[in-house]
Design an enzyme around this catalytic site. Structure first.
Site, PDB file in Angstrom:
ATOM      1  N   THR A 108       3.946  -9.354  -2.410  1.00 60.25           N
ATOM      2  CA  THR A 108       4.240  -9.529  -1.030  1.00 60.25           C
ATOM      3  C   THR A 108       5.747  -9.127  -0.584  1.00 60.25           C
ATOM      4  OG1 THR A 108       2.896 -11.647  -0.775  1.00 60.25           O
ATOM      5  CG2 THR A 108       4.885 -11.523   0.866  1.00 60.25           C
ATOM      6  N   VAL A 109       5.891  -8.358   0.447  1.00 57.93           N
ATOM      7  CA  VAL A 109       7.294  -7.812   0.533  1.00 57.93           C
ATOM      8  C   VAL A 109       8.023  -8.710   1.583  1.00 57.93           C
ATOM      9  CG1 VAL A 109       8.611  -6.035   1.218  1.00 57.93           C
ATOM     10  CG2 VAL A 109       6.560  -5.539  -0.038  1.00 57.93           C
TER      11      VAL A 109
ATOM     12  N   GLY B 293       0.389  -7.314   0.405  1.00 59.56           N
ATOM     13  CA  GLY B 293      -0.654  -6.152  -0.110  1.00 59.56           C
ATOM     14  C   GLY B 293      -1.473  -6.910  -1.133  1.00 59.56           C
TER      15      GLY B 293
ATOM     16  N   ASP C 299      -0.068   7.544  -4.683  1.00 63.02           N
ATOM     17  CA  ASP C 299      -0.473   6.754  -3.650  1.00 63.02           C
ATOM     18  C   ASP C 299       0.291   6.974  -2.305  1.00 63.02           C
ATOM     19  OD1 ASP C 299      -1.893   4.480  -2.630  1.00 63.02           O
ATOM     20  OD2 ASP C 299      -0.648   3.180  -2.869  1.00 63.02           O
TER      21      ASP C 299
END
Length: 173
Positions: free
Chosen positions: A19-20, A15, A135
């Site tokens: 980072t995932v 994103g 969100d």
């Protein structure tokens, strides 16, 4: 992140700020999601707010993606989160659009009434603690292998009852 505590690390999503990764936690003996946020790209206050929100939410609600641990190193903040096997609702919608294509993965069955009830339950719980997510979008609704949902990414959340902030959340939504 410290590779002596995690193996089998694979990127899942990148994103604007993080980072995932999917990783095997040697300490927990299970797969986890590592949300790695560069210290260069984000403010410490924003990260600590997300951590405080996640701590307040705790680990008791079945439809909230739980934080299992948090630490920082020289370059990054790392949130160790519950891993949801079927990704996010955006991925699911993308797969659904591709049904019929030769390379499309098979679609799992979802009960949308149950999903909406679970999302409502997660939001109701957060609101009861004085937390607003701010969100809600398909990318922040994760799915478990059982087809249950978990609300994730509390980075824009606030404890404030009212807000004068604009441009919170994701621009396209």
């Amino acid at each position: 992140f410290d590779k002596k505590y995690f193996t089998d690390v694979k990127p899942l999503q990148t994103g604007s700020f993080s980072t995932v990764y999917k990783a095997w936690s040697i300490k927990l003996n299970e797969y986890v999601a590592l949300k790695v946020i560069s210290k260069e790209k984000s403010s410490k206050d924003i990260i600590l707010n997300e951590v405080e929100v996640m701590k307040t939410l705790g680990d008791s609600h079945p439809n909230i993606c739980h934080m299992l641990d948090f630490y920082e190193d020289e370059f990054n903040y790392v949130l160790v989160l519950e891993y949801c096997e079927y990704g996010d609702l955006y991925d699911f919608l993308d797969i659904a659009k591709r049904q019929g294509e030769p390379t499309a993965p098979s679609l799992i069955q979802l009960d949308f009434q149950t999903m909406i009830k679970q999302l409502f339950s997660a939001l109701y719980y957060a609101h009861s603690l004085g937390i607003a997510h701010r969100d809600i979008k398909p990318e922040n609704i994760l799915m478990t292998k059982d087809g249950d949902i978990k609300l994730a990414d509390w980075g824009h959340a606030t404890f404030q009852k009212t807000s004068t902030e604009f441009h919170i959340g994701t621009h396209n939504y």
